[in-house]
Design a protein around this motif. Structure first.
Motif, PDB file in Angstrom:
ATOM      1  N   ARG A   1       0.830  -1.204   0.000  1.00  0.00           N
ATOM      2  CA  ARG A   1       0.000   0.000   0.000  1.00  0.00           C
ATOM      3  C   ARG A   1       0.867   1.259   0.000  1.00  0.00           C
ATOM      4  NH1 ARG A   1       0.448  -2.194   4.818  1.00  0.00           N
ATOM      5  NH2 ARG A   1       0.791  -0.926   6.652  1.00  0.00           N
TER       6      ARG A   1
ATOM      7  N   TYR B   1      -2.455   8.737   5.778  1.00  0.00           N
ATOM      8  CA  TYR B   1      -3.417   8.319   4.760  1.00  0.00           C
ATOM      9  C   TYR B   1      -2.876   7.053   4.112  1.00  0.00           C
ATOM     10  CZ  TYR B   1      -4.534  13.295   5.199  1.00  0.00           C
ATOM     11  OH  TYR B   1      -4.832  14.546   5.682  1.00  0.00           O
TER      12      TYR B   1
ATOM     13  N   THR C   1      -3.683   3.871   1.062  1.00  0.00           N
ATOM     14  CA  THR C   1      -4.496   3.344  -0.024  1.00  0.00           C
ATOM     15  C   THR C   1      -3.700   2.300  -0.803  1.00  0.00           C
ATOM     16  OG1 THR C   1      -5.892   3.892  -1.925  1.00  0.00           O
ATOM     17  CG2 THR C   1      -3.823   5.118  -1.703  1.00  0.00           C
TER      18      THR C   1
ATOM     19  N   GLU D   1      -4.923   1.856  -3.960  1.00  0.00           N
ATOM     20  CA  GLU D   1      -5.362   2.301  -5.280  1.00  0.00           C
ATOM     21  C   GLU D   1      -4.563   3.529  -5.739  1.00  0.00           C
ATOM     22  OE1 GLU D   1      -7.670   0.517  -6.863  1.00  0.00           O
ATOM     23  OE2 GLU D   1      -7.887  -0.768  -5.102  1.00  0.00           O
TER      24      GLU D   1
ATOM     25  N   GLN E   1      -6.322   6.896  -6.189  1.00  0.00           N
ATOM     26  CA  GLN E   1      -6.676   7.665  -5.006  1.00  0.00           C
ATOM     27  C   GLN E   1      -5.542   8.598  -4.558  1.00  0.00           C
ATOM     28  OE1 GLN E   1      -9.635   7.760  -3.133  1.00  0.00           O
ATOM     29  NE2 GLN E   1     -10.350   6.824  -5.032  1.00  0.00           N
TER      30      GLN E   1
END
Length: 67
Positions: free
Chosen positions: A20, A38, A40, A42, A45
């Motif tokens: 990630r 944060y 993610t 993806e 994103q």
């Protein structure tokens, strides 16, 4: 992958960790206690999260300078 130093001892750090992306806002080099983080998996994103992190670190850095 990316690290930006801001005034008043703030850092914005973005990297790929195992599976990630993690974007961290760090104050006073206290990596154990990020101001905000944060995460993610993806890539689509990343622009949104990076924009949010930049806004936060700029606000926090300016606030710290005003004190």
């Amino acid at each position: 992958m990316l690290q930006v130093e801001y005034p008043n001892c703030f850092l914005l750090d973005m990297g790929w960790y195992q599976d990630r992306y993690i974007i961290s806002v760090i104050h006073n080099f206290d990596w154990a206690n990020p101001v905000q983080q944060y995460e993610t998996t993806e890539t689509n994103q990343l622009p949104k999260l990076l924009t949010e992190a930049v806004r936060l670190v700029e606000k926090e850095s300016q606030s710290a300078g005003a004190n």
